[in-house]
Design a protein around this motif. Sequence first.
Motif, short mmCIF file in Angstrom:
data_model
loop_
_atom_site.label_atom_id
_atom_site.label_comp_id
_atom_site.label_asym_id
_atom_site.label_seq_id
_atom_site.Cartn_x
_atom_site.Cartn_y
_atom_site.Cartn_z
N ALA A 1 0.83 -1.20 0.00
CA ALA A 1 0.00 0.00 0.00
C ALA A 1 0.86 1.25 0.00
CB ALA A 1 -0.94 -0.01 1.21
N VAL A 2 1.93 1.25 0.77
CA VAL A 2 2.82 2.41 0.83
C VAL A 2 3.51 2.63 -0.51
CG1 VAL A 2 4.96 3.28 1.86
CG2 VAL A 2 3.17 2.35 3.32
N SER A 3 3.97 1.56 -1.13
CA SER A 3 4.66 1.72 -2.42
C SER A 3 3.70 2.19 -3.50
CB SER A 3 5.34 0.41 -2.83
OG SER A 3 4.38 -0.58 -3.14
N LYS A 4 2.46 1.68 -3.49
CA LYS A 4 1.49 2.13 -4.49
C LYS A 4 1.10 3.59 -4.27
CE LYS A 4 -0.53 -2.31 -5.69
NZ LYS A 4 -1.72 -3.14 -5.71
N SER A 5 0.93 3.98 -3.01
CA SER A 5 0.57 5.37 -2.74
C SER A 5 1.73 6.31 -3.08
CB SER A 5 0.13 5.55 -1.29
OG SER A 5 1.20 5.29 -0.41
N THR A 6 2.96 5.88 -2.83
CA THR A 6 4.12 6.68 -3.20
C THR A 6 4.21 6.82 -4.71
OG1 THR A 6 5.29 5.88 -1.24
CG2 THR A 6 6.63 6.87 -2.98
N GLU A 7 3.97 5.74 -5.42
CA GLU A 7 3.98 5.77 -6.88
C GLU A 7 2.90 6.71 -7.41
OE1 GLU A 7 2.98 2.50 -10.25
OE2 GLU A 7 4.31 1.84 -8.64
N LEU A 8 1.72 6.65 -6.83
CA LEU A 8 0.62 7.53 -7.24
C LEU A 8 0.96 8.99 -6.96
CD1 LEU A 8 -2.28 7.76 -8.34
CD2 LEU A 8 -3.06 7.53 -5.98
N ALA A 9 1.52 9.25 -5.78
CA ALA A 9 1.90 10.62 -5.43
C ALA A 9 2.97 11.16 -6.38
CB ALA A 9 2.39 10.68 -3.99
N ASN A 10 3.96 10.32 -6.70
CA ASN A 10 5.01 10.75 -7.64
C ASN A 10 4.42 11.05 -9.02
OD1 ASN A 10 6.98 10.51 -5.70
ND2 ASN A 10 7.61 8.46 -6.33
N CYS A 11 3.49 10.22 -9.46
CA CYS A 11 2.84 10.45 -10.75
C CYS A 11 2.05 11.75 -10.73
CB CYS A 11 1.94 9.26 -11.08
SG CYS A 11 1.20 9.32 -12.71
#
Length: 124
Positions: free
Chosen positions: A15-25
């Motif tokens: 969940a943290v990696s997906k949310s970080t990826e989404l935030a970076n995008c």
Amino acid sequence: MSAIISKATGLINSAVSKSTELANCAVYWTKVSAEVTKVVVKNEGLAPPSSAQFQTFYQNAFKFIQSPEQQRAFLEKAAVFRPGKQCAVKAAVYGTQLLAFFSVGEIIGRRHVFGYPSVGGSHH
């Protein structure tokens, strides 16, 4: 007990990696949009209207609402208006732009270029 903890840890890490990826995008596309907007504003010479322009516009609109003579004159001019080729071309260009903006909004909303994402089973 350690199996449950490892599954929970894996779920949290995912969940943290997906949310970080989404935030970076989101940050990337926000920066790209801001830069494109800067270029368009600079090249087109766009600027927000001044307070005097706002006041003039709203004073004229208020006078139009209060004046039946101006409204009648406007309706008479509209009644004799005959659109020509230039008006049709403008309408076609504006219609194409409107369709393009609508289509881009639909693609963004669906998150797919074609069709809608399938949710659940299909029942006929």
